[in-house]
Design an enzyme around this catalytic site. Sequence first.
Site, PDB file in Angstrom:
ATOM      1  N   GLU A   7       0.899  -1.162   0.000  1.00  0.00           N
ATOM      2  CA  GLU A   7       0.000   0.000   0.000  1.00  0.00           C
ATOM      3  C   GLU A   7       0.926   1.197   0.000  1.00  0.00           C
ATOM      4  O   GLU A   7       1.709   1.370   0.918  1.00  0.00           O
ATOM      5  CB  GLU A   7      -0.861   0.009   1.263  1.00  0.00           C
ATOM      6  CG  GLU A   7      -1.722  -1.225   1.413  1.00  0.00           C
ATOM      7  CD  GLU A   7      -2.466  -1.247   2.753  1.00  0.00           C
ATOM      8  OE1 GLU A   7      -2.795  -0.180   3.275  1.00  0.00           O
ATOM      9  OE2 GLU A   7      -2.703  -2.340   3.249  1.00  0.00           O
TER      10      GLU A   7
ATOM     11  N   CYS B 152      -2.832   8.411   3.636  1.00  0.00           N
ATOM     12  CA  CYS B 152      -2.690   7.760   2.331  1.00  0.00           C
ATOM     13  C   CYS B 152      -3.877   8.084   1.432  1.00  0.00           C
ATOM     14  O   CYS B 152      -3.745   8.107   0.215  1.00  0.00           O
ATOM     15  CB  CYS B 152      -2.568   6.260   2.513  1.00  0.00           C
ATOM     16  SG  CYS B 152      -3.858   5.552   3.543  1.00  0.00           S
TER      17      CYS B 152
HETATM   18  P1  NAP Z   1       8.730   4.947   3.884  1.00  0.00           P
HETATM   19  O1  NAP Z   1       9.830   5.897   4.110  1.00  0.00           O
HETATM   20  O2  NAP Z   1       8.681   4.235   2.602  1.00  0.00           O
HETATM   21  O3  NAP Z   1       8.795   3.919   5.107  1.00  0.00           O
HETATM   22  C1  NAP Z   1       7.824   2.941   5.263  1.00  0.00           C
HETATM   23  C2  NAP Z   1       8.365   1.814   6.109  1.00  0.00           C
HETATM   24  O4  NAP Z   1       9.400   1.144   5.408  1.00  0.00           O
HETATM   25  C3  NAP Z   1       8.991   2.271   7.425  1.00  0.00           C
HETATM   26  O5  NAP Z   1       8.665   1.338   8.427  1.00  0.00           O
HETATM   27  C4  NAP Z   1      10.476   2.231   7.119  1.00  0.00           C
HETATM   28  O6  NAP Z   1      11.246   2.049   8.267  1.00  0.00           O
HETATM   29  C5  NAP Z   1      10.545   1.016   6.242  1.00  0.00           C
HETATM   30  N1  NAP Z   1      11.713   0.933   5.402  1.00  0.00           N
HETATM   31  C6  NAP Z   1      12.401   1.939   4.818  1.00  0.00           C
HETATM   32  N2  NAP Z   1      13.419   1.430   4.090  1.00  0.00           N
HETATM   33  C7  NAP Z   1      13.378   0.083   4.234  1.00  0.00           C
HETATM   34  C8  NAP Z   1      14.164  -0.989   3.747  1.00  0.00           C
HETATM   35  N3  NAP Z   1      15.190  -0.782   2.941  1.00  0.00           N
HETATM   36  N4  NAP Z   1      13.857  -2.244   4.128  1.00  0.00           N
HETATM   37  C9  NAP Z   1      12.804  -2.487   4.940  1.00  0.00           C
HETATM   38  N5  NAP Z   1      12.037  -1.499   5.431  1.00  0.00           N
HETATM   39  C10 NAP Z   1      12.297  -0.229   5.076  1.00  0.00           C
HETATM   40  O7  NAP Z   1       7.324   5.636   4.078  1.00  0.00           O
HETATM   41  P2  NAP Z   1       6.857   6.614   5.259  1.00  0.00           P
HETATM   42  O8  NAP Z   1       7.557   7.893   5.085  1.00  0.00           O
HETATM   43  O9  NAP Z   1       6.916   5.939   6.574  1.00  0.00           O
HETATM   44  O10 NAP Z   1       5.327   6.797   4.929  1.00  0.00           O
HETATM   45  C11 NAP Z   1       4.837   7.759   4.050  1.00  0.00           C
HETATM   46  C12 NAP Z   1       4.398   7.113   2.775  1.00  0.00           C
HETATM   47  O11 NAP Z   1       3.506   6.048   3.055  1.00  0.00           O
HETATM   48  C13 NAP Z   1       3.634   8.028   1.861  1.00  0.00           C
HETATM   49  O12 NAP Z   1       4.181   7.925   0.593  1.00  0.00           O
HETATM   50  C14 NAP Z   1       2.219   7.485   1.858  1.00  0.00           C
HETATM   51  O13 NAP Z   1       1.534   7.659   0.655  1.00  0.00           O
HETATM   52  C15 NAP Z   1       2.418   6.053   2.138  1.00  0.00           C
HETATM   53  N6  NAP Z   1       1.256   5.459   2.765  1.00  0.00           N
HETATM   54  C16 NAP Z   1       0.441   4.705   1.993  1.00  0.00           C
HETATM   55  C17 NAP Z   1      -0.664   4.100   2.548  1.00  0.00           C
HETATM   56  C18 NAP Z   1      -1.569   3.251   1.718  1.00  0.00           C
HETATM   57  O14 NAP Z   1      -2.439   2.583   2.268  1.00  0.00           O
HETATM   58  N7  NAP Z   1      -1.420   3.264   0.422  1.00  0.00           N
HETATM   59  C19 NAP Z   1      -0.936   4.269   3.912  1.00  0.00           C
HETATM   60  C20 NAP Z   1      -0.095   5.075   4.667  1.00  0.00           C
HETATM   61  C21 NAP Z   1       1.018   5.655   4.079  1.00  0.00           C
HETATM   62  P3  NAP Z   1      12.005   3.278   8.969  1.00  0.00           P
HETATM   63  O15 NAP Z   1      10.976   4.264   9.354  1.00  0.00           O
HETATM   64  O16 NAP Z   1      12.652   2.632  10.129  1.00  0.00           O
HETATM   65  O17 NAP Z   1      12.949   3.801   7.940  1.00  0.00           O
END
Ligand code: NAP
Length: 684
Positions: A257, A296
């Site tokens: 997602e 999101c």
């Molecule tokens: P993100 O930077 O992609 O991080 C998401 C998760 O992935 C975090 O737990 C992060 O951990 C982890 N992560 C990062 N790099 C990784 C790797 N190499 N290996 C494994 N895990 C890794 O996203 P965010 O900033 O937290 O969230 C914002 C984004 O989420 C927005 O783009 C939003 O659109 C999207 N979102 C989408 C939905 C949906 O249902 N479509 C819902 C909510 C949010 P760390 O924090 O420890 O780096």
Amino acid sequence: MSTVLQSYALDQWMTPTAGLTDVPSAIDGRVVARVSSAGLDFRAMAHHARTVGAPALRALTFHERAERLKSIALYLTDRKAALYALSADTGATKTDNLIDIDGGIGTLFAYASRGKRELPSERFVVDGMTEPLSKGGTFSGVHVLTPLAGVAVHVNAFNFPCWGMLEKLAPAILAGMPVMTKPATATAYVAESVVRLIVESGLLPAGALQLVCGSAGDLLDHLNGQDVLSFTGSIETSSKLRNHPVVTANAVRFIAERDSLNAAVLGTDAVEGTPEFDLFVKEVAREMTVKAGQKCTAIRRVFVPRALEAAVTTALTSRLDGATMGDPRQDGVRMGPLVSRSQRDDVRAKIREIARDAEIVHGAPFAGDDSLPEPLRAGAFLAPVLLRCAAPMTATVAHTTEAFGPVATLMPYDTLDEAVALVAKGEGSLVASVFTHDDAVADALVFGLAAFHGRVLVVDRDCAKESTGHGSPLPMLVHGGPGRAGGGEELGGLRGVYHYMQRTALQGSPRRLTQLTRRWARGAPAPAEGAHPFTRDYDTLEIGETVMTAPRVITLEDIEHFARFTGDTFYAHMNEAAAKANPFFPGRVAHGYLILSFAAGLFVQPDPGPVLANYGLDHLRFLKPVSPGDTIAVRLTVKQKRAAKVPEYGEVRWDVEVFNQAGETVAQYDLLTMNARRLAAAAS
Ligand code: NAP
């Protein structure tokens, strides 16, 4: 003083000693937690989940798992005030907490209740009908769903640390899979507290839930084809995970997602002064400011008929001005800060990108902290920003760049076809909302947009009061979307549960399929006939028990009597010439309802007994007409039993087949009755 967050691994709380990252408060930048996953043995954790958690969960039925989820939800409800307090530092206002904390708990309740209502009191699901696969009826097939034997790894985004975690946890646990959950570092302190409460409740078996605070380290290296990796976050991280060599090589199930450039479209009929115009402006402003736009499902692209653009801009601007930004703990504050200053930097950078296609018409995102009131200067505050893209047909970044904050771009359209084409430039989103009260506009927009969305919401004056709004998927509806939004996985509801299960076709004799599925398949031998099954309680009824009734002749008098008595004098029953002219009938025929009523008259055992109520028919088909003079007989078979929510009753599904004198099936259906259980009978 900040807290060092612990991870929960191998049924123990582990404190990291190295590699700690500071997590700042969104309100004032003070360090609220320190996080690291250094020292965690991910291989051992995955093994523990598969070998300790999975068997323990699989030993429970769906109903028992659902019961545990409900108890966890009640446990968290009693303690949610502490979670609210903690959540303020993520920037969440009271309204935001309703989505995150209450919404997360609500998801547990919803899955618990759906699981009890719609899943069997078994450890597997029989999916669909049993199909005969041979002429002689000795070989049949049916599908079953069983929980995968691996671990569900959940990697979550920062924005809803409670809801985001529980909406994934609930279907996995209900399916029977243990979970390793990894919250985003920025808000891990809220997720850690929720997990702490769940562990403290003692409601989940050992190994069923583990928590990773900090980075995912080499966790993905230890996944196999029985595991599920479910990710929420940015498209960049999602691509990394999807293309991880182990995930690819071992065909690990991957659910994503991610980014979503959700749209709201104002219909051409919704001019100024209509309720839909006002609802549209209110909803766009709300979506931009709730959770400071870090949702999101937030509306990112705002499509309006060109003639209404100026009016929408004025109305929206004035509404955004009224959204008080400030410390989320204070009453009257409508919008809190972004989760962190680094997130604010990211949002500003994305606004700069979008500004290649658009101009800023409201807000000053690049003004320094000095422009903010003194108490807000140390936090991650950013007032709402509205951009306007004058030529959306030729724009690119405005359709594909997600500024994950209180930011939206207004875009004019000239025709409904153009509106559809513009929305599609978002390359697939979670949700679109359409504001119209016009049938043709609704038709054109909804069917134009559906293929690009997991959910389409139509708002008008008739549903506005009770609508849950653009941003609120209900737990049982699809949450997910095609393309950019993740790839079209249909999450939400029981499909979300089935994602953690393997669907397997079973083939064998009807007797074998009956024994394996606990559901009678046509062709299976019946247990020896004893007393009429209507005289026996739920617990003593055996699957496959059959009653073959005596025959009964249907006379013309019966048909006429039934017609007069019920008032159903449809020509096919009353008028020989008209009935004959109908391509389906040889002449006058018996009513379908007459056949059902007479069938009941043939198979019921009339004395008071354990059968308490008939509460419906499923899969009813009338297959051959019954003419005056024909004889019918009924075969009634115990097909399936299902414990009800209350211990006193159980649901019995009966297979009913009605035959004519030539042995041809004239009608078939499932009859559902509620039957008293032995315990209840013994107590009375
Ligand atoms: P993100 O930077 O992609 O991080 C998401 C998760 O992935 C975090 O737990 C992060 O951990 C982890 N992560 C990062 N790099 C990784 C790797 N190499 N290996 C494994 N895990 C890794 O996203 P965010 O900033 O937290 O969230 C914002 C984004 O989420 C927005 O783009 C939003 O659109 C999207 N979102 C989408 C939905 C949906 O249902 N479509 C819902 C909510 C949010 P760390 O924090 O420890 O780096």
